[in-house]
Design an enzyme around this catalytic site. Structure first.
Site, mmCIF file in Angstrom:
data_model
loop_
_atom_site.group_PDB
_atom_site.id
_atom_site.type_symbol
_atom_site.label_atom_id
_atom_site.label_comp_id
_atom_site.label_asym_id
_atom_site.label_seq_id
_atom_site.Cartn_x
_atom_site.Cartn_y
_atom_site.Cartn_z
ATOM 1 N N ASP A 265 46.534 29.232 47.690
ATOM 2 C CA ASP A 265 47.934 29.307 48.086
ATOM 3 C C ASP A 265 47.769 29.547 49.653
ATOM 4 O OD1 ASP A 265 50.683 30.490 48.411
ATOM 5 O OD2 ASP A 265 50.616 30.230 46.226
ATOM 6 N N HIS A 288 47.317 26.505 51.271
ATOM 7 C CA HIS A 288 48.714 25.908 51.602
ATOM 8 C C HIS A 288 49.245 25.969 53.048
ATOM 9 C CE1 HIS A 288 50.231 25.972 47.006
ATOM 10 N NE2 HIS A 288 48.976 25.396 47.351
#
Length: 466
Positions: A265, A288
């Site tokens: 993430d 991310h």
């Protein structure tokens, strides 16, 4: 929107280059509120460490004068990775916290299995937490302490404490990930523990630790002030769900430096009520990207200001530099500076998304939004995996403003790159590729909640994932 003349550009740019927000419409010098002003040559300034004790504090063992060791082994810890050492850790903590100049010692070459544990202060002065060995979490979600569903190792109400040692904090997260609704959509969505939390604390230094395979987030800083993090390594697979590297909420005056983060993430995420956050020399990937948000979910108010990222390398990430907000929120994000960043095969290198929707169903359109303004991107280069190298998808009713681009060079290995704008205004100067003329004169809508009559197409926002 009117065209910016060269003189007006200079008038606006010069104050912005080392500034953060003082109010909605003006800027204050960074040093006025404690931000560090770093040059663009990549040299390390004195700000950020300022002869910080974090860098000068010796590893336990090199200088023992005046230090009182409190070894978890002395309180019954076995350290074989099988026996439950939770109670030994709690007993050792109670002793170390009550003694001035104590060292809470987790010895090297040992593996300590510890269940959900809350280590609370305030403690006596100059406490040093020396994690030289490995602390490992139980790997079965069904065996987790129901009283602590969202935390594993939690430190709270500490002041002036150092956490260091070169050891490993291992969340044993693989079974947690497998049961996540993002991996197995038949399962209900529920939260999982954060591996390491610092909460309601001040003056805490974290140095030279590895946090890996967290159940969910790796390291959270919440409701705290004056936190310094350096030499942190975060490791988790790229498909591990919701495993943010460093997550900052409701905190001020946080510095993150010289950290390597690879996870499933956001490498770093900054959310509501956070300000004066400095990130420097960050290596991110997989992951991310580096994100402000998400903000404004469920019509909430969010305020994030005075954020600086200076010097970073992002490799193979799904996003690069991202600001993400939900429709229906309120508040603001302002005074943000991203500079000296290199991208390598990043899917969305620069992105502002005011239509963020991390939901299995479509999110309904709403008119209110978190206001985004005064964002500077400077010295950003590298390669984009997709044509949309820069994307400013902003609200028709609460547009983004004062978006400034300086020295941007984003390319695509096989194909062209472009800049997309919806209700985003600002300007660029210096070399900027792809061109960002849409910031000067956004014709996609009138940005007041009604579409331009001359525009034949309507904007259909493309939501990004968490």
């Amino acid at each position: 929107m009117s065209y910016f003349s060269p003189i007006l550009i200079l008038m606006l740019v010069v104050p912005m280059m080392g500034a953060v927000s003082k109010g909605d419409g003006d800027f204050a010098p960074a040093e006025d509120i404690g931000l560090w002003t770093a040059g663009t040559d990549g040299e390390e300034g004195q700000e950020g460490d300022e002869h910080d004790e974090l860098d000068s504090l010796p590893i336990w063992g090199s200088e023992r004068v005046g230090r009182i060791p409190v070894n978890v082994d002395s309180f019954g810890a076995v350290g074989d990775g099988v026996a439950d050492d939770t109670q030994a850790f709690l007993a050792a903590w109670e002793t170390a916290c009550s003694i001035k100049n104590a060292v809470f010692l987790v010895p090297e070459r040992r593996h300590y299995k510890v269940n959900a544990t809350r280590l609370r202060g305030p403690c006596e002065g100059k406490l040093l937490i020396q994690v030289s060995g490995t602390i490992v979490a139980p790997d079965e979600p069904k065996d987790w302490d129901p009283k602590n569903p969202r935390q594993w190792l939690s430190f709270s109400k500490l002041n002036g404490v150092r956490i260091q040692g070169g050891g490993i904090i291992d969340g044993s997260g693989s079974k947690w990930w497998a049961s996540s609704c993002k991996i197995n959509m038949t399962n209900p969505c529920r939260g999982a523990p954060t591996a390491l939390t610092i909460d309601s604390s001040s003056g805490v230094r974290v140095k030279d630790l590895t946090i890996q395979n967290a159940q969910q987030m790796h390291f959270t800083i919440s409701r705290s002030d004056a936190i310094r993090v350096s030499g942190l390594r975060v490791r988790a697979p790229s498909d591990s769900p919701n495993t943010d590297g460093i997550h900052i909420s409701e905190s001020t005056n946080v510095a993150i430096q010289n950290c390597h983060i690879g996870t499933g993430d956001d490498c770093i995420s900054i959310v509501n009520a956070s300000s004066i956050i400095k990130m420097k020399n960050i290596v991110c990937g997989p992951g991310h990207g580096i994100s402000i948000g998400s903000l404004g979910k469920d019509n909430t108010t969010a305020m994030v200001t005075a954020i600086v990222l200076d010097t970073a390398i992002l490799t193979g990430t799904t996003n690069g530099l991202r600001i993400k907000t939900w429709q229906g929120g309120s508040g603001y994000v302002k005074s943000v500076r991203f500079e000296n960043v290199k991208m390598d095969d990043v899917q969305n290198p620069i992105i502002i998304d005011q239509f963020y929707c991390d939901s299995p169903t479509s999110c309904k359109n709403q008119t209110s939004a978190v206001k985004i303004s005064q964002v500077l991107y400077r010295n950003i280069s590298g390669t984009s995996r997709t044509p949309n190298a820069m994307k400013f998808a902003c609200s028709d009713t609460v547009p983004c403003s004062n978006i400034v681009l300086n020295n941007i060079n984003l390319e695509r290995e096989n194909g062209i790159v472009e800049t997309f704008c919806n209700c985003a205004t600002g300007f660029d100067y210096g070399f900027v590729r792809p061109a960002a003329d849409c910031l000067r004169n956004d014709k996609t809508s009138r940005c007041d909640g009604t579409k331009n009559d001359n525009q034949s197409q309507t904007y259909d926002p493309i939501h990004t994932e968490l």
